[in-house]
Write a protein that holds these residues in place. Structure first.
Motif, PDB file in Angstrom:
ATOM      1  N   ILE A 190      36.462  -1.216  47.765  1.00 49.30           N
ATOM      2  CA  ILE A 190      36.782  -1.503  46.360  1.00 49.30           C
ATOM      3  C   ILE A 190      36.602  -2.990  46.079  1.00 49.30           C
ATOM      4  O   ILE A 190      36.056  -3.374  45.041  1.00 49.30           O
ATOM      5  N   GLY A 191      37.032  -3.845  47.017  1.00 50.11           N
ATOM      6  CA  GLY A 191      36.833  -5.286  46.867  1.00 50.11           C
ATOM      7  C   GLY A 191      35.362  -5.656  46.788  1.00 50.11           C
ATOM      8  O   GLY A 191      34.965  -6.538  46.020  1.00 50.11           O
ATOM      9  N   TYR A 192      34.526  -4.959  47.579  1.00 51.12           N
ATOM     10  CA  TYR A 192      33.080  -5.207  47.541  1.00 51.12           C
ATOM     11  C   TYR A 192      32.509  -4.832  46.180  1.00 51.12           C
ATOM     12  O   TYR A 192      31.734  -5.589  45.588  1.00 51.12           O
ATOM     13  N   VAL A 193      32.894  -3.674  45.679  1.00 45.70           N
ATOM     14  CA  VAL A 193      32.393  -3.216  44.378  1.00 45.70           C
ATOM     15  C   VAL A 193      32.846  -4.169  43.271  1.00 45.70           C
ATOM     16  O   VAL A 193      32.055  -4.537  42.392  1.00 45.70           O
ATOM     17  N   LEU A 194      34.114  -4.594  43.318  1.00 42.00           N
ATOM     18  CA  LEU A 194      34.605  -5.551  42.309  1.00 42.00           C
ATOM     19  C   LEU A 194      33.892  -6.900  42.422  1.00 42.00           C
ATOM     20  O   LEU A 194      33.564  -7.531  41.409  1.00 42.00           O
ATOM     21  N   GLY A 195      33.644  -7.345  43.656  1.00 38.09           N
ATOM     22  CA  GLY A 195      32.919  -8.600  43.860  1.00 38.09           C
ATOM     23  C   GLY A 195      31.491  -8.522  43.344  1.00 38.09           C
ATOM     24  O   GLY A 195      30.986  -9.452  42.721  1.00 38.09           O
ATOM     25  N   MET A 196      30.841  -7.380  43.585  1.00 39.80           N
ATOM     26  CA  MET A 196      29.471  -7.199  43.081  1.00 39.80           C
ATOM     27  C   MET A 196      29.481  -7.129  41.558  1.00 39.80           C
ATOM     28  O   MET A 196      28.603  -7.694  40.893  1.00 39.80           O
ATOM     29  N   GLY A 197      30.464  -6.436  41.003  1.00 40.24           N
ATOM     30  CA  GLY A 197      30.588  -6.378  39.537  1.00 40.24           C
ATOM     31  C   GLY A 197      30.824  -7.753  38.934  1.00 40.24           C
ATOM     32  O   GLY A 197      30.242  -8.095  37.897  1.00 40.24           O
ATOM     33  N   THR A 198      31.648  -8.552  39.596  1.00 35.59           N
ATOM     34  CA  THR A 198      31.901  -9.920  39.125  1.00 35.59           C
ATOM     35  C   THR A 198      30.631 -10.753  39.193  1.00 35.59           C
ATOM     36  O   THR A 198      30.329 -11.519  38.272  1.00 35.59           O
ATOM     37  N   THR A 199      29.882 -10.591  40.271  1.00 37.82           N
ATOM     38  CA  THR A 199      28.608 -11.313  40.407  1.00 37.82           C
ATOM     39  C   THR A 199      27.672 -10.957  39.255  1.00 37.82           C
ATOM     40  O   THR A 199      27.079 -11.844  38.628  1.00 37.82           O
ATOM     41  N   MET A 200      27.546  -9.670  38.984  1.00 37.78           N
ATOM     42  CA  MET A 200      26.659  -9.232  37.908  1.00 37.78           C
ATOM     43  C   MET A 200      27.143  -9.738  36.548  1.00 37.78           C
ATOM     44  O   MET A 200      26.336 -10.190  35.727  1.00 37.78           O
TER      45      MET A 200
END
Length: 140
Positions: A68-78
């Protein structure tokens, strides 16, 4: 190997969609971390290493929280990339997302010490005992 993501859904003046690059390191490095957390979850659940049952079901709180942290981090990056129209290093957001989520999980479960001390290296004493047990069994 590179993965391209659209920066915008609206084509530019040339009729092309602007793309942004996601490097292999942005996938592999967090992937290694997630794999280690999955092993930690298996260790906590007392899942035997040998023989390995790939279909064994056990709780995976650290793996799921880091995912979940990875998905949130990728979403934040985007989001930051699209909002500011500038390329962003994905690991800048992925590392805090993965590490933070796993640390928060350890805090909530009271397992910070166990998480930080986790290692799969065999201690020398354990290795010597295993060798001695093996030689004893051969002599019997």
């Amino acid at each position: 190997i590179k993965i391209l993501f659209p920066r915008s859904l609206v084509p530019n003046e040339d009729g092309k969609i602007d793309l942004s690059l996601l490097g292999l390191g942005d996938i592999v490095i967090p992937g290694f971390f997630l794999a280690i957390l999955l092993r930690f979850d298996a260790h906590n659940a007392k899942v035997p290493y040998f023989p390995t049952d790939i279909y064994c079901k056990f709780p995976k709180p650290y793996f799921h929280s880091a995912l979940i942290g990875y998905v949130l981090g990728m979403g934040t990056t985007m989001f930051v990339m699209i909002k500011f129209h500038a390329a962003q290093p994905a690991l800048l957001y992925l590392v805090p997302g993965c590490l933070g989520s796993s640390f928060i999980t350890a805090l909530a479960r009271g397992e910070v010490k166990e998480l930080l001390a986790y290692s799969e290296e065999v201690e020398e004493e354990e290795e010597e005992e295993q060798e001695q047990d093996t030689s004893d069994k051969k002599n019997d």
